[in-house]
Design an enzyme around this catalytic site. Structure first.
Site, PDB file in Angstrom:
ATOM      1  N   TRP A 182     -15.650  10.346   1.340  1.00  0.00           N
ATOM      2  CA  TRP A 182     -15.729  11.624   0.642  1.00  0.00           C
ATOM      3  C   TRP A 182     -17.150  11.887   0.140  1.00  0.00           C
ATOM      4  CZ3 TRP A 182     -11.737  13.990   2.244  1.00  0.00           C
ATOM      5  CH2 TRP A 182     -10.510  13.355   2.345  1.00  0.00           C
ATOM      6  N   CYS A 263     -25.894   8.561 -13.186  1.00  0.00           N
ATOM      7  CA  CYS A 263     -26.065   9.642 -12.217  1.00  0.00           C
ATOM      8  C   CYS A 263     -24.846  10.560 -12.238  1.00  0.00           C
ATOM      9  CB  CYS A 263     -26.266   9.075 -10.816  1.00  0.00           C
ATOM     10  SG  CYS A 263     -27.724   8.027 -10.606  1.00  0.00           S
ATOM     11  N   ALA A 267     -24.421  14.665 -12.972  1.00  0.00           N
ATOM     12  CA  ALA A 267     -23.767  15.601 -12.052  1.00  0.00           C
ATOM     13  C   ALA A 267     -22.573  16.281 -12.716  1.00  0.00           C
ATOM     14  CB  ALA A 267     -23.325  14.864 -10.794  1.00  0.00           C
ATOM     15  N   GLU A 388     -15.856  13.061  -9.163  1.00  0.00           N
ATOM     16  CA  GLU A 388     -16.737  12.701 -10.280  1.00  0.00           C
ATOM     17  C   GLU A 388     -15.949  12.514 -11.572  1.00  0.00           C
ATOM     18  OE1 GLU A 388     -20.453  14.728 -10.419  1.00  0.00           O
ATOM     19  OE2 GLU A 388     -20.428  15.110  -8.269  1.00  0.00           O
ATOM     20  N   GLY A 389     -14.817  11.828 -11.429  1.00  0.00           N
ATOM     21  CA  GLY A 389     -13.975  11.505 -12.571  1.00  0.00           C
ATOM     22  C   GLY A 389     -12.719  12.335 -12.596  1.00  0.00           C
ATOM     23  N   THR A 390     -11.572  11.692 -12.385  1.00  0.00           N
ATOM     24  CA  THR A 390     -10.294  12.401 -12.424  1.00  0.00           C
ATOM     25  C   THR A 390      -9.964  12.818 -13.853  1.00  0.00           C
ATOM     26  OG1 THR A 390      -8.998  10.399 -12.790  1.00  0.00           O
ATOM     27  CG2 THR A 390      -9.448  11.015 -10.491  1.00  0.00           C
TER      28      THR A 390
END
Length: 409
Positions: A182, A263, A267, A388-390
């Site tokens: 992904w 990072c 984002a 980028e994090g659930t």
């Protein structure tokens, strides 16, 4: 105490007329440079993306991505808040405004910019050697080189410490083997920032970042097809089959998970703004439709239930934009914490999806048509919700911050 005679009547109200597009007067928080940057990005997106995005989305492609990247580079939108090496050195708020306008066009376009600047470029800028910065950042800032960021794996998303991609020493070289999944920009990238276990220390602290030219033998990036979300975006798998790199390919300033997680926090900040762009586009489509669509002899915007939906959506949209502004000011002051970014990402993406869904109900059957942006934004945000994090990870970040108790394991 002044006498009654000395008290002057209050000045007449100087409040401007109510603006449905900015009901809280949030633009008053912006200076002329902020507004100019926002308007420049909005105009570019209107000219270069909006006329084509429905077709790109329907076809599941982003044609001309290299040309788009160069144009974004000329706008200063790539690595926008970084300083030096050809980067614009803009404020965090200005970068956020750009993210909002780009995602108002499409989440895939904002993802291109976010991965390029906030992940790949940010990693090199913050953790790279001077040689790495000089080699890669100017070309990336100009959009001549597209970058990607290889952290997520097929079996390890929310738990990157368990990654299986590994790097082994062979003399002075490193040899990387593994797979990433992904990965935005993967198959069009000229450079990949790849994170791997080195075995140097236990508990995930031996994770290191590597700057990998994508023409290195053993590196491939097959594109992932058949997506129902982020269709106007390049998404790939990264395959590392004995990729041999020199010793100076390592990012010297990053050891352990703190490197890639910092990072991601940068984002995620862009997502806080970007999600409100998708929400704004959907809300505006619903508002315009409600004023022109007639049922029972009058516009549906004149019915109480429709107005209640519009009012509730406006509340969440502009509260979300205020939250983004607040976090941007904190970032510019050097006072933002990762937990605060989680607060923004969790709230704004969740509310943006709800705004899209409610907008779809106002448009009725037309809401599922690509003639309108609503369903496209809704399906895109389903990916933004979990990448980028659930939701669960950000809830646990906040839960730990609130209670002092770690519920991750």
């Amino acid at each position: 105490m002044p006498t009654t005679e000395s008290v002057k009547p209050s000045e007449p109200s100087k409040a401007p007329p109510f603006d449905p597009g900015d009901p809280l007067g949030i633009d008053d928080l912006l200076d002329p440079e902020d507004l100019a940057i926002r308007d420049t990005v909005r105009t570019w997106a209107a000219d270069r993306v909006l006329p084509h995005i429905a077709e790109w989305y329907e076809n599941g492609e982003l044609p001309g991505i290299h040309e788009l990247a160069r144009e974004l580079g000329s706008l200063g939108a790539l690595g926008m808040s970084l300083k030096g090496y050809g980067c614009a050195g803009a404020s965090a708020v200005q970068y956020g405004l750009a993210c909002l306008e780009l995602e108002a066009a499409d989440s895939g376009i904002r993802s291109l910019v976010s991965v390029q600047g906030s992940l790949a470029m940010y990693a090199i800028h913050r953790f790279g050697s001077e040689e790495q910065k000089e080699r890669w950042l100017p070309g990336m800032a100009a959009g001549e080189i597209i970058g990607c960021f290889g952290l997520t794996e097929p079996d390890h998303g929310s738990d990157p410490a368990g990654m299986r991609t590994h790097a082994e020493r062979d003399g002075t070289d490193w040899v990387l083997t593994g797979r990433k999944m992904w990965i935005t920009n993967g198959s069009v990238a000229g450079v990949a920032v790849v994170w791997a276990q080195t075995g140097e220390e236990g508990g995930g602290s031996g994770i290191r970042g590597f700057v990998v030219p994508t023409d290195t033998p053993g590196f491939s990036a097959p594109e992932i097809r058949h997506k129902w979300s982020l269709r106007a975006s390049v998404t790939s798998e990264l395959v590392l089959d004995g990729v041999r790199l020199p010793a100076d390919a390592v990012l010297p300033g990053a050891t352990g998970l703190r490197g890639p997680l910092s990072c991601l926090s940068h984002a995620r900040y862009g997502i806080v703004w970007g999600a409100m762009g998708a929400a704004r586009a959907s809300f505006e489509a619903a508002l315009d439709y409600a004023k022109s669509r007639e049922q029972f002899g009058r516009p549906i915007g004149g019915f109480q239930l429709t107005q209640a939906k519009l009012a509730d959506m406006a509340l969440e949209l502009h509260k979300g934009i205020l939250l983004a502004h607040h976090l941007g000011r904190r970032m510019d002051a050097g006072r933002i914490r990762p937990e605060q970014v989680s607060f923004g990402k969790l709230n704004n993406v969740r509310e943006a999806i709800e705004i899209c869904r409610t907008s779809r109900t106002i448009l009725g059957a037309n809401g599922v048509s690509l003639e309108y942006p609503v369903m496209r934004h809704a399906t895109n945000l389903e990916s933004v919700l979990t990448y980028e994090g659930t939701v669960e990870m950000h809830q646990l970040v906040l839960g730990k911050a609130l209670t002092g108790l770690d519920a991750f394991r």
